[in-house]
Enzyme design. Structure first.
Site, PDB file in Angstrom:
ATOM      1  N   ARG A 120       0.827  -1.231   0.000  1.00 32.91           N
ATOM      2  CA  ARG A 120       0.000   0.000   0.000  1.00 32.91           C
ATOM      3  C   ARG A 120       0.853   1.269   0.000  1.00 32.91           C
ATOM      4  NH1 ARG A 120      -2.820  -3.291   3.626  1.00 32.91           N
ATOM      5  NH2 ARG A 120      -4.679  -4.152   2.668  1.00 32.91           N
ATOM      6  N   LYS A 142       3.242  11.807 -10.527  1.00 31.92           N
ATOM      7  CA  LYS A 142       2.373  11.036 -11.420  1.00 31.92           C
ATOM      8  C   LYS A 142       3.080   9.733 -11.760  1.00 31.92           C
ATOM      9  CE  LYS A 142      -0.472  14.379 -13.889  1.00 31.92           C
ATOM     10  NZ  LYS A 142      -0.764  15.002 -15.193  1.00 31.92           N
ATOM     11  N   GLU A 184       9.477  19.593 -23.963  1.00 35.38           N
ATOM     12  CA  GLU A 184       8.879  19.939 -22.662  1.00 35.38           C
ATOM     13  C   GLU A 184       9.504  21.207 -22.088  1.00 35.38           C
ATOM     14  OE1 GLU A 184       6.287  18.625 -21.137  1.00 35.38           O
ATOM     15  OE2 GLU A 184       6.031  16.673 -22.099  1.00 35.38           O
ATOM     16  N   LYS A 220       7.458  23.749 -12.399  1.00 32.73           N
ATOM     17  CA  LYS A 220       6.657  22.555 -12.104  1.00 32.73           C
ATOM     18  C   LYS A 220       6.354  22.463 -10.609  1.00 32.73           C
ATOM     19  CE  LYS A 220       5.546  17.928 -13.069  1.00 32.73           C
ATOM     20  NZ  LYS A 220       5.611  16.802 -13.959  1.00 32.73           N
ATOM     21  N   GLU A 230      -4.232  17.661 -10.044  1.00 27.55           N
ATOM     22  CA  GLU A 230      -4.704  18.181 -11.332  1.00 27.55           C
ATOM     23  C   GLU A 230      -6.217  18.407 -11.378  1.00 27.55           C
ATOM     24  OE1 GLU A 230      -2.551  16.740 -14.858  1.00 27.55           O
ATOM     25  OE2 GLU A 230      -4.407  16.963 -15.981  1.00 27.55           O
ATOM     26  N   ARG A 234      -2.699  22.477 -12.606  1.00 23.75           N
ATOM     27  CA  ARG A 234      -1.706  21.500 -13.096  1.00 23.75           C
ATOM     28  C   ARG A 234      -1.937  21.163 -14.569  1.00 23.75           C
ATOM     29  NH1 ARG A 234       1.138  16.382 -10.013  1.00 23.75           N
ATOM     30  NH2 ARG A 234       2.379  15.727 -11.800  1.00 23.75           N
ATOM     31  N   ASN A 238      -0.058  20.576 -19.486  1.00 24.99           N
ATOM     32  CA  ASN A 238      -0.429  19.783 -20.671  1.00 24.99           C
ATOM     33  C   ASN A 238      -0.525  20.637 -21.934  1.00 24.99           C
ATOM     34  OD1 ASN A 238      -0.588  17.604 -18.954  1.00 24.99           O
ATOM     35  ND2 ASN A 238      -2.780  17.867 -18.583  1.00 24.99           N
ATOM     36  N   HIS A 241      -0.266  19.125 -25.347  1.00 26.17           N
ATOM     37  CA  HIS A 241      -0.358  17.675 -25.169  1.00 26.17           C
ATOM     38  C   HIS A 241      -1.626  17.075 -25.771  1.00 26.17           C
ATOM     39  CE1 HIS A 241       3.049  18.270 -22.586  1.00 26.17           C
ATOM     40  NE2 HIS A 241       3.077  17.015 -22.184  1.00 26.17           N
ATOM     41  N   HIS A 245      -0.794  14.278 -28.073  1.00 27.11           N
ATOM     42  CA  HIS A 245      -1.154  12.899 -27.757  1.00 27.11           C
ATOM     43  C   HIS A 245      -1.859  12.250 -28.960  1.00 27.11           C
ATOM     44  CE1 HIS A 245      -1.981   9.541 -25.127  1.00 27.11           C
ATOM     45  NE2 HIS A 245      -3.242   9.554 -25.531  1.00 27.11           N
ATOM     46  N   HIS A 258       7.495  11.836 -27.930  1.00 26.86           N
ATOM     47  CA  HIS A 258       6.570  12.649 -27.123  1.00 26.86           C
ATOM     48  C   HIS A 258       6.889  14.136 -27.247  1.00 26.86           C
ATOM     49  CE1 HIS A 258       3.876  13.681 -23.849  1.00 26.86           C
ATOM     50  NE2 HIS A 258       4.862  14.327 -23.256  1.00 26.86           N
TER      51      HIS A 258
HETATM   52  N1  GLY Z   1       3.564  15.978 -17.108  1.00 22.98           N
HETATM   53  C1  GLY Z   1       2.471  16.715 -16.629  1.00 22.98           C
HETATM   54  C2  GLY Z   1       2.295  16.632 -15.163  1.00 22.98           C
HETATM   55  O1  GLY Z   1       3.152  16.137 -14.452  1.00 22.98           O
HETATM   56  O2  GLY Z   1       1.271  17.061 -14.690  1.00 22.98           O
END
Ligand code: GLY
Length: 349
Positions: A120, A142, A184, A220, A230, A234, A238, A241, A245, A258
């Site tokens: 966990r 993430k 990025e 960031k 998010e 956040r 993107n 993106h 994507h 990417h």
């Molecule tokens: N790569 C986007 C984020 O970490 O929210």
């Protein structure tokens, strides 16, 4: 050494310095208090740095169990992550023990997810080895693997305990990986910092790569501190993106990287913003010129109609529209929801 602290949960440090890999053992010792470490790496990175990091951890008194997976996105699936956690169980890792992710985005995403679900949740440390993972995926918590239905659909928010960034490791990367990360990096300038964008446009940033990594991660850090899960801000990360994507999907996540896809996506959405009278005129051209400087693509061979259609079919999308990230101007971004019924029209198809 440059240091940033991300104030999420109990907080964690990001350390940036050339040659820092040599100090990774002692640095990890300050945060992982257990006896055992599962060191996770891929077949490429392990060959380059696995033995070194393992020896440094052993010198600090850890029992180290190395898990190596086949390099590439194809490994980023539930089967690999289950194999990882079973490997941890077989070797008797407890809640006090930890994981060290040594590699690029695939490695960090997967090792982080394994750490999130094993018992966990146990601690993990990120040692990102690509520019893309250094400026983005290693920070913010993430973690995920892909499902047959789409990328990153199975995961968790699980913050690392420490992020160790050594830009010397970028020297062993093929040039296209550096460009990939630059997609990025340019994004950060576009969404939050005109100063960073101008630096990217005007300077040889290879010379000052640690400063650039710091600038990106400081942006960031702020965004993640304000909105870890998010629910709002956040999503600005993107930018480019949504279209990007869709482009990656059209290429079956091969051929176009990417960072390249994000670059094309930033140009597409900036053109849309300009045509809607939202984005300052000339913004897309400014982005194109910086992308070209870093050998990134500025358009795709698929038509805009094909890209829009792939975007709308994305299984991650729900509800009556798509939330796009748009720019007022370079350094100033916001979230703009557009109804499904209007998407084709704003993209001019
Ligand atoms: N790569 C986007 C984020 O970490 O929210």
């Amino acid at each position: 050494m440059k240091k940033l602290t991300v104030h999420v949960n109990s907080g964690y440090d990001i350390l940036i310095e050339k040659g820092l890999l040599d100090k990774s053992g002692e640095l990890i010792k300050t945060v992982l208090k257990g006896k055992k470490i599962c060191l996770i790496s891929d077949t490429n990175v392990n060959t380059l740095y696995g033995d070194k990091v393992k020896a440094l951890l052993v010198a600090e008194g850890y029992d180290v169990y190395t898990y190596i997976f086949k390099a590439g996105e194809a490994s980023k699936n539930t089967a690999t992550v289950i194999d990882m956690v079973e490997f941890m169980a077989e070797n008797g890792l407890t809640r006090e023990d930890g994981v060290v992710a040594l590699g690029g985005g695939v490695c960090g995403d997967m090792a982080g997810f394994a750490a999130a679900i094993y018992l966990r949740g146990i601690q993990f440390v990120q040692i990102p080895t690509t520019l893309l993972s250094q400026v983005d995926s290693s920070v913010g918590g993430k973690t995920a693997v892909d499902l047959p239905q789409g990328k990153n659909l199975c995961g968790a928010f699980h913050q690392p305990s420490l992020v160790i960034i050594d830009s010397n490791v970028l020297d062993t990367l093929p040039a296209h990986f550096f460009s990939d990360g630059m997609g990025e990096v340019i994004k950060y300038g576009c969404i939050k910092s005109r100063v960073l964008f101008d630096k990217l446009a005007e300077e040889d940033i290879r010379e000052s790569i640690d400063d650039v990594i710091y600038d990106c991660l400081d942006i960031k850090r702020q965004v993640v501190e304000n909105d870890e899960k998010e629910h709002g801000e956040r999503a600005l990360l993107n930018f480019g993106h949504t279209c990007g994507h869709a482009i990656e999907k059209l290429w079956n996540f091969e051929t176009v990287s990417h960072g390249e896809a994000v670059g094309i996506g930033m140009v597409m959405i900036s053109r849309v913003g300009e045509s809607m009278g939202i984005t300052e005129s000339g913004t897309a051209e400014k982005i194109i010129s910086v992308l070209e400087k870093y050998n990134l693509k500025t358009e795709d061979t698929h038509s805009v109609a094909e890209i829009v259609s792939a975007m709308r079919a994305d299984k991650k999308r729900t509800g009556k529209g798509i939330k796009f990230v748009m720019l007022n101007k370079i350094g100033d971004s916001f979230i703009k929801p557009i109804d499904n019924s209007d998407i084709a029209k704003v993209f001019g198809v």
